[in-house]
Design a protein around this motif. Structure first.
Motif, PDB file in Angstrom:
ATOM      1  N   HIS A 214       0.822  -1.195   0.000  1.00  0.00           N
ATOM      2  CA  HIS A 214       0.000   0.000   0.000  1.00  0.00           C
ATOM      3  C   HIS A 214       0.868   1.262   0.000  1.00  0.00           C
ATOM      4  N   GLY A 215       0.388   2.311  -0.673  1.00  0.00           N
ATOM      5  CA  GLY A 215       0.998   3.625  -0.514  1.00  0.00           C
ATOM      6  C   GLY A 215       1.754   4.188  -1.691  1.00  0.00           C
ATOM      7  N   LEU A 216       1.954   3.407  -2.757  1.00  0.00           N
ATOM      8  CA  LEU A 216       2.623   3.977  -3.929  1.00  0.00           C
ATOM      9  C   LEU A 216       1.695   4.980  -4.603  1.00  0.00           C
ATOM     10  N   PRO A 217       2.192   6.171  -4.978  1.00  0.00           N
ATOM     11  CA  PRO A 217       1.344   7.107  -5.739  1.00  0.00           C
ATOM     12  C   PRO A 217       0.978   6.496  -7.088  1.00  0.00           C
ATOM     13  N   HIS A 218      -0.204   6.808  -7.569  1.00  0.00           N
ATOM     14  CA  HIS A 218      -0.569   6.343  -8.907  1.00  0.00           C
ATOM     15  C   HIS A 218       0.394   6.972  -9.918  1.00  0.00           C
ATOM     16  N   PRO A 219       0.950   6.174 -10.847  1.00  0.00           N
ATOM     17  CA  PRO A 219       1.983   6.701 -11.746  1.00  0.00           C
ATOM     18  C   PRO A 219       1.480   7.548 -12.912  1.00  0.00           C
ATOM     19  N   SER A 220       0.217   7.911 -12.927  1.00  0.00           N
ATOM     20  CA  SER A 220      -0.306   8.696 -14.051  1.00  0.00           C
ATOM     21  C   SER A 220       0.275  10.108 -14.063  1.00  0.00           C
ATOM     22  N   GLY A 221       0.269  10.720 -15.232  1.00  0.00           N
ATOM     23  CA  GLY A 221       0.770  12.085 -15.365  1.00  0.00           C
ATOM     24  C   GLY A 221       0.005  13.077 -14.515  1.00  0.00           C
ATOM     25  N   ALA A 222      -1.276  12.797 -14.268  1.00  0.00           N
ATOM     26  CA  ALA A 222      -2.095  13.692 -13.444  1.00  0.00           C
ATOM     27  C   ALA A 222      -1.624  13.714 -11.991  1.00  0.00           C
ATOM     28  N   ASN A 223      -0.809  12.763 -11.616  1.00  0.00           N
ATOM     29  CA  ASN A 223      -0.324  12.637 -10.238  1.00  0.00           C
ATOM     30  C   ASN A 223       1.163  12.999 -10.156  1.00  0.00           C
ATOM     31  N   ALA A 224       1.624  13.820 -11.098  1.00  0.00           N
ATOM     32  CA  ALA A 224       3.054  14.064 -11.274  1.00  0.00           C
ATOM     33  C   ALA A 224       3.737  14.599 -10.013  1.00  0.00           C
ATOM     34  N   GLU A 225       3.089  15.503  -9.289  1.00  0.00           N
ATOM     35  CA  GLU A 225       3.741  16.100  -8.128  1.00  0.00           C
ATOM     36  C   GLU A 225       3.964  15.058  -7.030  1.00  0.00           C
TER      37      GLU A 225
ATOM     38  N   ASP B 265       0.071  16.245   0.307  1.00  0.00           N
ATOM     39  CA  ASP B 265       0.397  16.040   1.717  1.00  0.00           C
ATOM     40  C   ASP B 265       1.746  15.327   1.811  1.00  0.00           C
ATOM     41  N   GLY B 266       2.803  16.106   2.011  1.00  0.00           N
ATOM     42  CA  GLY B 266       4.142  15.547   2.059  1.00  0.00           C
ATOM     43  C   GLY B 266       4.338  14.563   3.193  1.00  0.00           C
ATOM     44  N   ALA B 267       3.770  14.854   4.368  1.00  0.00           N
ATOM     45  CA  ALA B 267       3.930  13.967   5.523  1.00  0.00           C
ATOM     46  C   ALA B 267       3.323  12.594   5.242  1.00  0.00           C
ATOM     47  N   ARG B 268       2.179  12.589   4.586  1.00  0.00           N
ATOM     48  CA  ARG B 268       1.529  11.319   4.267  1.00  0.00           C
ATOM     49  C   ARG B 268       2.369  10.507   3.287  1.00  0.00           C
ATOM     50  N   ILE B 269       2.951  11.171   2.310  1.00  0.00           N
ATOM     51  CA  ILE B 269       3.799  10.474   1.341  1.00  0.00           C
ATOM     52  C   ILE B 269       5.058   9.946   2.019  1.00  0.00           C
ATOM     53  N   ASP B 270       5.643  10.756   2.914  1.00  0.00           N
ATOM     54  CA  ASP B 270       6.817  10.298   3.665  1.00  0.00           C
ATOM     55  C   ASP B 270       6.510   9.032   4.450  1.00  0.00           C
ATOM     56  N   ALA B 271       5.360   9.020   5.124  1.00  0.00           N
ATOM     57  CA  ALA B 271       4.976   7.859   5.924  1.00  0.00           C
ATOM     58  C   ALA B 271       4.759   6.631   5.038  1.00  0.00           C
ATOM     59  N   ALA B 272       4.121   6.832   3.871  1.00  0.00           N
ATOM     60  CA  ALA B 272       3.883   5.717   2.950  1.00  0.00           C
ATOM     61  C   ALA B 272       5.203   5.154   2.438  1.00  0.00           C
ATOM     62  N   ARG B 273       6.129   6.048   2.080  1.00  0.00           N
ATOM     63  CA  ARG B 273       7.436   5.608   1.586  1.00  0.00           C
ATOM     64  C   ARG B 273       8.175   4.802   2.643  1.00  0.00           C
ATOM     65  N   ALA B 274       8.196   5.319   3.872  1.00  0.00           N
ATOM     66  CA  ALA B 274       8.887   4.623   4.960  1.00  0.00           C
ATOM     67  C   ALA B 274       8.260   3.255   5.220  1.00  0.00           C
ATOM     68  N   GLY B 275       6.935   3.192   5.183  1.00  0.00           N
ATOM     69  CA  GLY B 275       6.252   1.922   5.403  1.00  0.00           C
ATOM     70  C   GLY B 275       6.560   0.902   4.321  1.00  0.00           C
ATOM     71  N   LEU B 276       6.587   1.354   3.086  1.00  0.00           N
ATOM     72  CA  LEU B 276       6.879   0.454   1.972  1.00  0.00           C
ATOM     73  C   LEU B 276       8.315  -0.052   2.027  1.00  0.00           C
ATOM     74  N   LEU B 277       9.251   0.827   2.335  1.00  0.00           N
ATOM     75  CA  LEU B 277      10.650   0.404   2.436  1.00  0.00           C
ATOM     76  C   LEU B 277      10.822  -0.622   3.552  1.00  0.00           C
ATOM     77  N   ALA B 278      10.162  -0.395   4.679  1.00  0.00           N
ATOM     78  CA  ALA B 278      10.248  -1.346   5.791  1.00  0.00           C
ATOM     79  C   ALA B 278       9.611  -2.687   5.414  1.00  0.00           C
ATOM     80  N   GLN B 279       8.489  -2.616   4.710  1.00  0.00           N
ATOM     81  CA  GLN B 279       7.809  -3.842   4.298  1.00  0.00           C
ATOM     82  C   GLN B 279       8.683  -4.653   3.346  1.00  0.00           C
ATOM     83  N   MET B 280       9.311  -3.974   2.371  1.00  0.00           N
ATOM     84  CA  MET B 280      10.173  -4.678   1.434  1.00  0.00           C
ATOM     85  C   MET B 280      11.388  -5.260   2.145  1.00  0.00           C
TER      86      MET B 280
END
Length: 264
Positions: A210-221, A240-255
């Protein structure tokens, strides 16, 4: 092995005049799988399953354009005399993550280490030499239309009995063939559906990323920030930068945990 479903539609696909199918409501009745009130679902030749796939990318459902592209590719393969399995493989791969969405998707997967899970240098080869390692799918495998328009994910599949039954009938069947795969949901409705399948015992616990941004061009930022290509101070108010940071950290830990478990 492909299901026998394709054999029922082979002749209809051969004889289909795609130029006359200009909207979902123009899809011939021969391709109708089921209807319930405002909802209808129509056959698409997406039965091919890569038995060796170790990553499943799950969207919500194919749209009308994808239905036409798949049918066009199936017609081309049939005309060339291809075997059923090859027809189905070609139809399913037609247009998968094409255009600008592909490099974003590859970069996101590489950023969290999916390439290490797969034992390849980069996820870029998933669309070429290593295509057999990925299954591009949808929780609603066959296109769903609502009042003759593409179903967009609202209401969520789990809230609509007809849609929930479609998930169990088609996607769950695929998932049971790929018990060791990781699942990457494209969107919130898909995430919730995959979590439900984990609860139902169809997908193993800890295998949904869970937590990867959708890779579409509309989600570029959001994609750029997730990949470290944009500073947090430069983000617009809608991100929401904090939410993206948390998602990234969670995904890295999961992997990390998945890779450690495999080594153990």
């Amino acid at each position: 092995m492909p299901e026998p479903l394709f054999s029922r539609y082979r002749d209809a696909i051969r004889g289909l005049d795609l130029s006359a199918v200009t909207a979902p409501e123009r899809i011939p009745e021969a391709f109708l799988l089921a209807r319930a009130g405002r909802y209808s679902t129509h056959y698409i030749p997406f039965e091919s399953v890569h038995a060796q796939a170790r990553v499943v990318v799950a969207g919500i459902t194919p749209g009308f354009a994808q239905w036409k592209n798949a049918m066009r590719e199936a017609q081309r393969a049939l005309a060339a005399g291809a075997h059923d399995a090859d027809v189905l493989r070609a139809a399913r791969l037609a247009g998968a993550f094409s255009g600008a969405i592909r490099p974003n998707f590859v970069a996101l997967l590489d950023a969290i280490g999916v390439q290490h899970w797969l034992g390849i240098a980069s996820c870029a080869t998933l669309f070429d030499a290593d295509a057999g390692l990925v299954q591009v799918s949808a929780v609603l495998r066959h296109p769903v239309f609502v009042d003759g328009k593409n179903y967009s994910g609202t209401p969520a599949p789990l809230r609509q009995p007809f849609l929930r039954e479609q998930v169990l009938r088609w996607f769950a069947q695929e998932a049971r063939q790929l018990p060791d795969a990781l699942y990457i949901p494209m969107g919130a409705s898909v995430s919730a559906t995959l979590d439900w399948l984990v609860e139902e015992g169809v997908i193993g616990a800890g295998r949904v990323l869970h937590g990867l941004p959708h890779p579409s061009g509309a989600n570029a930022e959001r994609v750029a920030y997730f990949l470290g290509r944009k500073e947090r101070a430069a983000l617009s108010g809608k991100t929401d930068g904090a939410r993206i940071d948390a998602a990234r950290a969670g995904l890295l830990a999961q992997m990390d945990a998945l890779l450690a478990g495999r080594r153990g």
